[in-house]
Design a protein around this motif. Structure first.
Motif, PDB file in Angstrom:
ATOM      1  N   ALA A 334       0.982  -1.308  -0.186  1.00 31.37           N
ATOM      2  CA  ALA A 334      -0.242   0.297   0.076  1.00 31.37           C
ATOM      3  C   ALA A 334       1.010   0.735  -0.373  1.00 31.37           C
ATOM      4  N   ILE A 335       0.711   2.162  -0.890  1.00 32.45           N
ATOM      5  CA  ILE A 335       1.506   3.162  -1.368  1.00 32.45           C
ATOM      6  C   ILE A 335       0.249   4.615  -0.994  1.00 32.45           C
ATOM      7  N   SER A 336       0.749   5.213   0.069  1.00 31.24           N
ATOM      8  CA  SER A 336      -0.554   6.219   0.732  1.00 31.24           C
ATOM      9  C   SER A 336      -0.017   7.454   0.234  1.00 31.24           C
ATOM     10  N   ASP A 337      -0.576   8.503   0.328  1.00 28.74           N
ATOM     11  CA  ASP A 337      -0.144  10.367  -0.099  1.00 28.74           C
ATOM     12  C   ASP A 337      -1.019  11.256   0.573  1.00 28.74           C
ATOM     13  N   ARG A 338      -1.125  12.144   0.720  1.00 25.35           N
ATOM     14  CA  ARG A 338      -2.195  13.244   1.446  1.00 25.35           C
ATOM     15  C   ARG A 338      -2.022  14.355   0.166  1.00 25.35           C
ATOM     16  N   GLY A 339      -2.117  13.711  -0.665  1.00 24.93           N
ATOM     17  CA  GLY A 339      -2.029  14.374  -1.591  1.00 24.93           C
ATOM     18  C   GLY A 339      -3.520  15.363  -2.581  1.00 24.93           C
ATOM     19  N   ILE A 340      -3.117  15.449  -3.726  1.00 23.76           N
ATOM     20  CA  ILE A 340      -4.784  16.512  -4.431  1.00 23.76           C
ATOM     21  C   ILE A 340      -5.590  15.360  -4.390  1.00 23.76           C
ATOM     22  N   GLY A 341      -5.730  13.722  -4.213  1.00 22.13           N
ATOM     23  CA  GLY A 341      -7.081  13.025  -4.205  1.00 22.13           C
ATOM     24  C   GLY A 341      -7.516  12.936  -5.500  1.00 22.13           C
ATOM     25  N   ILE A 342      -7.781  11.907  -5.768  1.00 20.85           N
ATOM     26  CA  ILE A 342      -8.923  11.411  -7.298  1.00 20.85           C
ATOM     27  C   ILE A 342     -10.259  11.439  -6.911  1.00 20.85           C
ATOM     28  N   ALA A 343     -11.349  12.336  -7.576  1.00 15.73           N
ATOM     29  CA  ALA A 343     -12.512  12.153  -7.506  1.00 15.73           C
ATOM     30  C   ALA A 343     -13.060  10.904  -7.406  1.00 15.73           C
ATOM     31  N   PRO A 344     -14.405  10.831  -6.693  1.00 15.74           N
ATOM     32  CA  PRO A 344     -14.689   9.480  -7.137  1.00 15.74           C
ATOM     33  C   PRO A 344     -14.826   8.349  -8.769  1.00 15.74           C
ATOM     34  N   GLU A 345     -15.740   9.592  -9.381  1.00  9.96           N
ATOM     35  CA  GLU A 345     -15.827   9.534 -11.206  1.00  9.96           C
ATOM     36  C   GLU A 345     -14.996   9.437 -11.796  1.00  9.96           C
ATOM     37  N   ASP A 346     -12.810   9.052 -11.327  1.00  9.00           N
ATOM     38  CA  ASP A 346     -12.183   9.155 -12.288  1.00  9.00           C
ATOM     39  C   ASP A 346     -11.612   8.148 -11.784  1.00  9.00           C
ATOM     40  N   GLN A 347     -11.872   7.216 -10.151  1.00 11.17           N
ATOM     41  CA  GLN A 347     -11.328   6.325  -9.625  1.00 11.17           C
ATOM     42  C   GLN A 347     -10.881   4.811 -10.632  1.00 11.17           C
ATOM     43  N   ASP A 348     -11.759   4.506 -11.155  1.00 10.65           N
ATOM     44  CA  ASP A 348     -11.919   3.429 -11.856  1.00 10.65           C
ATOM     45  C   ASP A 348     -10.820   3.995 -13.473  1.00 10.65           C
ATOM     46  N   ARG A 349     -11.352   4.939 -13.971  1.00  4.68           N
ATOM     47  CA  ARG A 349     -10.715   4.941 -15.076  1.00  4.68           C
ATOM     48  C   ARG A 349      -9.472   5.349 -15.849  1.00  4.68           C
ATOM     49  N   ILE A 350      -8.882   5.804 -14.336  1.00  6.40           N
ATOM     50  CA  ILE A 350      -7.340   6.659 -14.271  1.00  6.40           C
ATOM     51  C   ILE A 350      -7.029   5.207 -14.758  1.00  6.40           C
ATOM     52  N   PHE A 351      -6.915   3.724 -14.527  1.00  6.40           N
ATOM     53  CA  PHE A 351      -5.990   2.690 -14.762  1.00  6.40           C
ATOM     54  C   PHE A 351      -5.968   2.229 -16.096  1.00  6.40           C
ATOM     55  N   ARG A 353      -5.921   3.045 -20.486  1.00  5.56           N
ATOM     56  CA  ARG A 353      -4.784   3.845 -21.372  1.00  5.56           C
ATOM     57  C   ARG A 353      -5.280   5.459 -21.679  1.00  5.56           C
ATOM     58  N   PHE A 354      -4.163   6.201 -21.442  1.00  2.00           N
ATOM     59  CA  PHE A 354      -3.913   7.555 -21.349  1.00  2.00           C
ATOM     60  C   PHE A 354      -5.048   8.372 -20.913  1.00  2.00           C
ATOM     61  N   GLU A 355      -5.101   7.795 -20.052  1.00  2.00           N
ATOM     62  CA  GLU A 355      -6.641   8.261 -19.228  1.00  2.00           C
ATOM     63  C   GLU A 355      -5.682   9.412 -18.198  1.00  2.00           C
ATOM     64  N   ARG A 356      -6.104  10.832 -17.617  1.00  2.00           N
ATOM     65  CA  ARG A 356      -5.526  10.987 -16.620  1.00  2.00           C
ATOM     66  C   ARG A 356      -7.241  11.685 -16.223  1.00  2.00           C
ATOM     67  N   ALA A 357      -6.557  12.944 -14.617  1.00  2.00           N
ATOM     68  CA  ALA A 357      -7.609  13.238 -14.163  1.00  2.00           C
ATOM     69  C   ALA A 357      -7.195  14.862 -13.431  1.00  2.00           C
ATOM     70  N   VAL A 358      -6.248  15.459 -14.338  1.00  2.00           N
ATOM     71  CA  VAL A 358      -5.572  16.534 -14.156  1.00  2.00           C
ATOM     72  C   VAL A 358      -4.937  17.098 -14.967  1.00  2.00           C
ATOM     73  N   SER A 359      -5.259  18.416 -14.805  1.00  2.00           N
ATOM     74  CA  SER A 359      -4.802  19.622 -16.009  1.00  2.00           C
ATOM     75  C   SER A 359      -3.699  18.770 -16.439  1.00  2.00           C
ATOM     76  N   GLY A 360      -3.386  18.825 -17.754  1.00  2.00           N
ATOM     77  CA  GLY A 360      -2.138  18.899 -18.471  1.00  2.00           C
ATOM     78  C   GLY A 360      -0.674  19.657 -18.264  1.00  2.00           C
ATOM     79  N   ARG A 361      -1.625  21.623 -18.234  1.00  2.00           N
ATOM     80  CA  ARG A 361      -0.624  22.240 -18.138  1.00  2.00           C
ATOM     81  C   ARG A 361       0.082  22.439 -15.998  1.00  2.00           C
ATOM     82  N   ARG A 362      -1.211  21.853 -15.404  1.00  6.82           N
ATOM     83  CA  ARG A 362      -0.644  21.993 -14.020  1.00  6.82           C
ATOM     84  C   ARG A 362       0.521  20.164 -14.326  1.00  6.82           C
ATOM     85  N   TYR A 363      -0.221  19.550 -14.665  1.00  7.82           N
ATOM     86  CA  TYR A 363       1.425  18.230 -14.775  1.00  7.82           C
ATOM     87  C   TYR A 363       1.095  17.365 -15.236  1.00  7.82           C
ATOM     88  N   GLY A 364       2.657  17.099 -15.748  1.00  9.86           N
ATOM     89  CA  GLY A 364       2.826  16.004 -16.956  1.00  9.86           C
ATOM     90  C   GLY A 364       2.860  15.428 -16.741  1.00  9.86           C
TER      91      GLY A 364
END
Ligand code: ADP
Length: 403
Positions: A334-351, A353-364
């Motif tokens: 288990a790897i835990s952080d206390r960072g920005i977190g992920i909205a419930p509706e994005d938690q499946d899709r981020i796995f 291909r090419f799926e991201r839940a953050v702005s490309g300008r802010r996070y490469g």
């Protein structure tokens, strides 16, 4: 003066019977057409479409000779895609080319079939297959009877309409598949070409970093470390591209051997120590000794590196906790952080291909890391899941069978 005679029981029975026969024939046609539509909707290639159409033409229209033609050259010369029935297809081919040129249905009664030899030949129908007002082929049918009844004409027109739609879709599907394959091939070659010089560069920078540490002073050492990090990042990106092509081609092969997963996790944490300091994230590690598992060590390193680098990237300078434990026949990381977190509706899709839940300008990033991680974990028979809430942080948990 007109007189109303007694009811004619025979006449009314006959007309009732005829009406019933007509209704039955109409229902029969409809069910044939429904069957044909179902078969065509499952056809994937033009040849499958042709097979389903020719089978339907026999079943629903009793067409004993059947041929489906499509343009085979850029100037639109027709070629037979599929044919069934009698070997002599000449009259059908002649009617088909007439329908192709005129873009209209050609109906020929039995006695005037083009190219007919002396003696009786059945009726012919050649129907152009139109998709979005463009001709994409011809369906030509030959019958034993001398004329085609109105009902059968309507049915043949309906069948050719369905066939045209299915053929168009199958061709589009094939084009898409070819384009996707070309893209995959390009990615494979490009990532290979990138990987070779990057390998040499990585090695040279590592040697340079060693020299800089020994002789270059703190300034030089800092600059060489920065170069080292960027070259490593480039190498990871090109590896990720190479992995896409391997995974999509089903070529993710595992080299399993007995490995101490605890040591692998500790090494992973040591590898990101510099980055963690740069990101101002304190790392705590809770790993028992040892956790033996039969795994592909290099691939599991990739899983650990990806999850750790995400925790640093999205961890907002807060502490990160890495914990490994054994649970029966499984290892749980288990790897835990206390960072920005992920909205419930994005938690499946981020796995994906090419799926991201953050702005490309802010996070490469390419949105590939978690997809690759999931493929590797699942190839080992394991699972990965995330628990997270926006602004509260995320815990990624990997479960792996030990044996
Ligand atoms: P990338 O980081 O390149 O975008 P990943 O596949 O590693 O690609 O991650 C997919 C997405 O999942 C990220 O874009 C981000 O939205 C989200 N994500 C992954 N890890 C974390 C994390 N630890 N905290 C918050 N979001 C995360």
């Amino acid at each position: 003066m007109s007189s109303i005679g007694p009811p004619d029981p025979i006449g009314s029975w006959e007309s009732e019977h005829a009406a019933r026969r007509l209704a039955e024939a109409a229902a029969d046609r409809l069910s044939h057409l429904q069957e044909a539509t179902a078969a065509l909707s499952e056809a994937r290639t033009p040849a499958d479409v042709a097979d389903a159409t020719l089978a339907a033409a026999l079943g629903m229209l009793g067409a004993t000779r059947r041929v489906l033609l499509v343009p085979a050259t850029p100037d639109g010369e027709l070629a037979v895609l599929r044919a069934a029935g009698e070997p002599d297809l000449e009259p059908l081919l002649a009617a088909a080319s007439q329908a192709w040129r005129s873009r209209a249905t050609v109906l020929v009664d039995g006695t005037q079939a083009p190219g007919a030899a002396a003696g009786h030949r059945g009726a012919l129908a050649a129907l152009p297959l139109m998709a979005h007002d463009r001709p994409i082929g011809v369906l030509a049918l030959g019958f034993d009877g001398p004329i085609l009844e109105d009902g059968d004409r309507a049915l043949a027109a309906a069948l050719s309409g369905q066939c045209a739609l299915a053929l168009d879709r199958a061709r589009l599907f094939q084009e898409l598949q070819r384009a996707a394959q070309a893209q995959e091939d390009f990615l494979h070659v490009a990532s290979h070409e990138l990987r070779a010089p990057l390998g040499t560069l990585c090695l040279a920078v590592r040697l340079l970093a060693r020299d800089a540490r020994a002789r270059g002073g703190p300034d030089m050492d800092g600059r060489v470390r920065a170069i080292h990090r960027q070259v490593d990042r480039l190498a990871r990106l090109s590896d990720a591209l190479l992995d896409i092509t391997r995974i999509t081609a089903g070529r993710l092969e595992l080299q399993r051997e007995r490995t101490d997963l605890a040591a692998l996790v500790r090494d992973g944490v040591a590898r990101v120590a510099d980055d963690a300091a740069g990101a101002r994230c304190a790392l705590t590690v809770d790993v028992p000794d040892p956790v033996e598992a039969v795994i592909d060590a290099q691939r599991m390193e990739q899983v650990i590196d990806n999850l750790l680098s995400n925790a640093l990237k999205y961890g907002r300078e807060a502490p990160i906790r890495v914990a490994l434990r054994r649970e029966g026949e499984r290892a749980v990381l288990a790897i835990s952080d206390r960072g920005i977190g992920i909205a419930p509706e994005d938690q499946d899709r981020i796995f994906g291909r090419f799926e991201r839940a953050v702005s490309g300008r802010r996070y490469g990033g390419l949105g590939l890391g978690l997809w690759i991680v999931r493929q590797i974990v699942e190839a080992h028979g394991g699972t990965i899941r995330v628990e997270s809430a926006p602004d509260a942080g995320s815990t990624f948990t990997v479960q792996l069978p030990l044996g």
